[in-house]
Motif scaffolding. Structure first.
Motif, PDB file in Angstrom:
ATOM      1  N   ALA A 417      73.623  61.692  40.074  1.00 47.68           N
ATOM      2  CA  ALA A 417      74.076  61.705  41.587  1.00 47.68           C
ATOM      3  C   ALA A 417      73.459  60.614  42.557  1.00 47.68           C
ATOM      4  CB  ALA A 417      73.661  63.268  41.939  1.00 47.68           C
ATOM      5  N   PRO A 418      73.890  60.448  43.538  1.00 49.86           N
ATOM      6  CA  PRO A 418      73.402  59.722  44.444  1.00 49.86           C
ATOM      7  C   PRO A 418      72.187  59.822  45.086  1.00 49.86           C
ATOM      8  CG  PRO A 418      75.592  59.977  44.995  1.00 49.86           C
ATOM      9  CD  PRO A 418      75.283  60.799  44.135  1.00 49.86           C
ATOM     10  N   ALA A 419      71.310  59.324  45.169  1.00 48.04           N
ATOM     11  CA  ALA A 419      69.671  59.463  45.873  1.00 48.04           C
ATOM     12  C   ALA A 419      69.742  58.739  46.937  1.00 48.04           C
ATOM     13  CB  ALA A 419      68.696  59.106  44.931  1.00 48.04           C
ATOM     14  N   THR A 420      70.468  57.697  47.337  1.00 53.86           N
ATOM     15  CA  THR A 420      70.264  56.928  48.697  1.00 53.86           C
ATOM     16  C   THR A 420      70.824  57.363  49.757  1.00 53.86           C
ATOM     17  OG1 THR A 420      71.943  55.467  47.882  1.00 53.86           O
ATOM     18  CG2 THR A 420      69.785  54.825  47.095  1.00 53.86           C
ATOM     19  N   LEU A 421      71.693  58.665  49.707  1.00 54.83           N
ATOM     20  CA  LEU A 421      72.465  58.866  50.791  1.00 54.83           C
ATOM     21  C   LEU A 421      71.766  60.006  51.503  1.00 54.83           C
ATOM     22  CD1 LEU A 421      75.975  58.972  49.273  1.00 54.83           C
ATOM     23  CD2 LEU A 421      75.025  57.164  50.526  1.00 54.83           C
ATOM     24  N   GLY A 422      70.625  60.380  51.172  1.00 56.62           N
ATOM     25  CA  GLY A 422      70.081  61.573  51.531  1.00 56.62           C
ATOM     26  C   GLY A 422      69.078  61.579  52.746  1.00 56.62           C
ATOM     27  N   ALA A 423      68.802  60.305  53.282  1.00 52.48           N
ATOM     28  CA  ALA A 423      67.645  60.119  54.136  1.00 52.48           C
ATOM     29  C   ALA A 423      68.117  60.740  55.633  1.00 52.48           C
ATOM     30  CB  ALA A 423      67.146  58.785  54.434  1.00 52.48           C
ATOM     31  N   PRO A 424      67.258  61.539  56.337  1.00 53.20           N
ATOM     32  CA  PRO A 424      67.834  62.025  57.641  1.00 53.20           C
ATOM     33  C   PRO A 424      67.221  60.918  58.787  1.00 53.20           C
ATOM     34  CG  PRO A 424      65.481  62.877  56.983  1.00 53.20           C
ATOM     35  CD  PRO A 424      66.040  62.007  55.828  1.00 53.20           C
TER      36      PRO A 424
END
Length: 559
Positions: A417-424
């Motif tokens: 699953a994507p990890a790079t899309l989660g930054a606030p």
């Protein structure tokens, strides 16, 4: 006269292009001495002159005479600039979690030193020399793994900078970390007094993602070889128990028909492993087509190798580029604000490889499933032989390793699953996008762990069945298969390939030792994985495979 001891190897940082594999090799070997060339020192000197002119101009320059982040437009008083360097280091030294190991810490420091040498950071030559001395004298900062969102690995690099100024902690080879000042003194080093703008230059880079990513590249290249090896063993096993093992999909003609980088390499590896064995014999009857987990394996494995080429390219873009902000631009003589600290290409390469590994895992688990019925028939034979008080033969292969493989596959799918899309959004909405490259890297490390175990289970399963496919295996193969008796011929008539035979013999020894010693399934798996790594390393050395360029997806397969 006694021979002189060999001089330690050196790693030269000059102005020429550097390669990720060479950086990884230097980082992994603590005996390698890091050397800055005169040309690199010249570049450093000229870049520092640009910084000095910016200081003298009195103009606001981000991080040089202003605060950072949301304080970007707030000036720092001239009399406070040197104290501000210390404050920047302390402020960013906020990482949490476990510590990087020695090779990872060395890779991180080395990657930052290489970044200095590209001329974009504006640090003084003596600062670069100090980082080289840290490496050469074995002073490896204790670097927390967590804390970066991938818009520069600020917390990891601040842990390095903290040691440089006589603070922080340093890894100890035989105990807990020691205070940085103590480690510097033991190595004969005085703490570094930072000049204006140097604190930001020390921490504003992606050296953790780059350095540890280079180490992981080497591991993933070996993992690609492991996947090919497990596949070849499974082809041998399905040929003997299920009438499969069709080599047509691995033929040079099929590979030449579609120029996917890496596909021909994987197919060539399999052909080389089975060479000289029964699978190549003319007139051998085999199924017209095996399942896609066998038949389309070159395409799946080859795509993963293509992804590795993309990772290698992304790493080398970062290694040889200037990721600094502000950028010290030698051409214009100015310090320029920019966003090169966002390693998006690298982060996406980490992302894609986790998906690629999951696809490899799907095929591997399906091959393991197809090798399960013969195991069940072997257990039925053992149970039949244990009637009337006879001792039950101990199984060399734990019966539910297939279930463990299924669990590992589920983990691989989850990690894809994507990890790079989660930054606030951070810093008062100024830092409103981040790459999360470190998280993508760490998830890929976990994927590599799971995949190594999965491919090892496949190899062990196939090796176990092949050890049973001798003269007495006809009843096993034929039970429930009225039209097929692949086991009727003796092992001499159905030899393994030279490569698969050597690997199978080693794994059979591991299985026998495990059964005799009562190893747990976990311990057996670890022993088999270690043995496979050794076997693959020996094969690579014996065949003279350097694995650069063509050997991993950028040319023709070795035939």
């Amino acid at each position: 006269m006694p021979a002189r001891p060999a001089a330690p190897a050196s790693f030269l940082i000059g102005t020429a292009r550097l390669h990720a594999r060479d950086v990884a090799a230097a980082a992994a070997d603590p005996s390698v001495r890091v050397v800055l060339s005169e040309q690199a020192l010249g570049v450093l000197g000229r870049s520092r002159e640009v910084v000095q002119r910016a200081i003298e101009s009195g103009h606001k320059v981000y991080g040089l005479n202003t605060l950072l982040g949301s304080g970007r437009d707030t000036a720092v008083a001239e009399e406070s600039i040197l104290a501000y360097q210390v404050q920047v280091v302390r402020y960013h030294d906020s990482g949490v979690g476990g510590l990087l190991d020695a090779a990872e810490a060395r890779a991180t420091v080395l990657a930052r030193l290489i970044g200095f040498s590209r001329g974009g950071s504006g640090v003084r030559p003596e600062t670069a020399r100090f980082y080289a001395r840290l490496l050469n004298r074995g002073v490896l900062p204790a670097i927390p793994r967590d804390g970066s969102v991938g818009s520069s690995d600020l917390t990891q690099l601040a842990a390095v900078a903290a040691v440089a100024i006589g603070e922080g902690q340093v890894l100890s080879p035989d105990g807990p970390p020691v205070p940085g000042a103590q480690a510097l003194a033991a190595a004969g080093l005085e703490p570094l007094a930072l000049g204006p703008g140097e604190a930001l230059a020390l921490v504003s880079a992606n050296s953790y993602s780059i350095g540890v990513g280079a180490l992981l590249l080497g591991r993933l290249l070996r993992l690609a070889d492991l996947a090919d090896t497990a596949l070849a063993l499974s082809l041998e096993a399905t040929a003997r128990y299920d009438g499969g093992g069709n080599l047509s999909p691995f033929s040079a003609a099929v590979q030449a028909a579609k120029a996917v980088d890496g596909q021909a390499v994987s197919a060539g590896n399999v052909r080389r492993l089975v060479r000289g064995g029964w699978l190549e014999q003319d007139g051998r009857e085999a199924s017209v087509q095996d399942a896609l987990s066998f038949r389309a394996a070159p395409q799946t494995h080859g795509a993963f190798r293509w992804q590795l080429s993309a990772l290698e390219e992304a790493l080398e873009v970062e290694l040889n580029g200037q990721g600094d902000n502000p950028l010290t631009d030698l051409a214009s003589g100015r310090m320029v604000s920019g966003g090169n600290f966002q390693p998006m290409q690298l982060a996406l390469a980490f992302e894609a490889l986790r998906v690629g590994l999951a696809h490899l895992g799907i095929s591997s688990e399906r091959r393991i499933a197809k090798l399960y019925p013969p195991q069940r028939r072997i257990r039925q034979q053992h149970l039949a032989a244990a009637r009337d008080g006879a001792a039950l033969e101990r199984e060399e292969l734990p019966g539910l390793l297939w279930y463990s493989a299924a669990g590992l596959l589920a983990e691989l799918k989850t990690l894809a699953a994507p990890a790079t899309l989660g930054a606030p959004t951070l810093s008062a909405d100024l830092e409103d996008h981040s790459t999360l490259a470190p998280l993508a890297l760490q998830q890929l490390e976990r994927s590599a762990d799971a995949a190594e175990k999965l491919f090892t289970i496949e190899a062990l399963t196939a090796a176990y069945l092949l050890s049973r496919a001798g003269d007495s295996a006809g009843d096993i193969a034929g039970a429930g298969d009225a039209d097929t008796d692949q086991g009727a011929a003796g092992p001499g008539a159905r030899p393994l390939g030279a490569g698969t035979g050597a690997i199978q013999a080693r794994l059979a020894h591991v299985l026998a030792q495990g059964a005799a010693g009562g190893l747990t399934a976990s311990a057996l798996l670890d022993a088999a994985r270690d043995d496979l790594h050794s076997a693959l390393a020996e094969r690579a050395t014996g065949e003279g495979e350097s694995h650069d360029g063509e050997a991993h997806g950028r040319g023709e397969a070795a035939q």
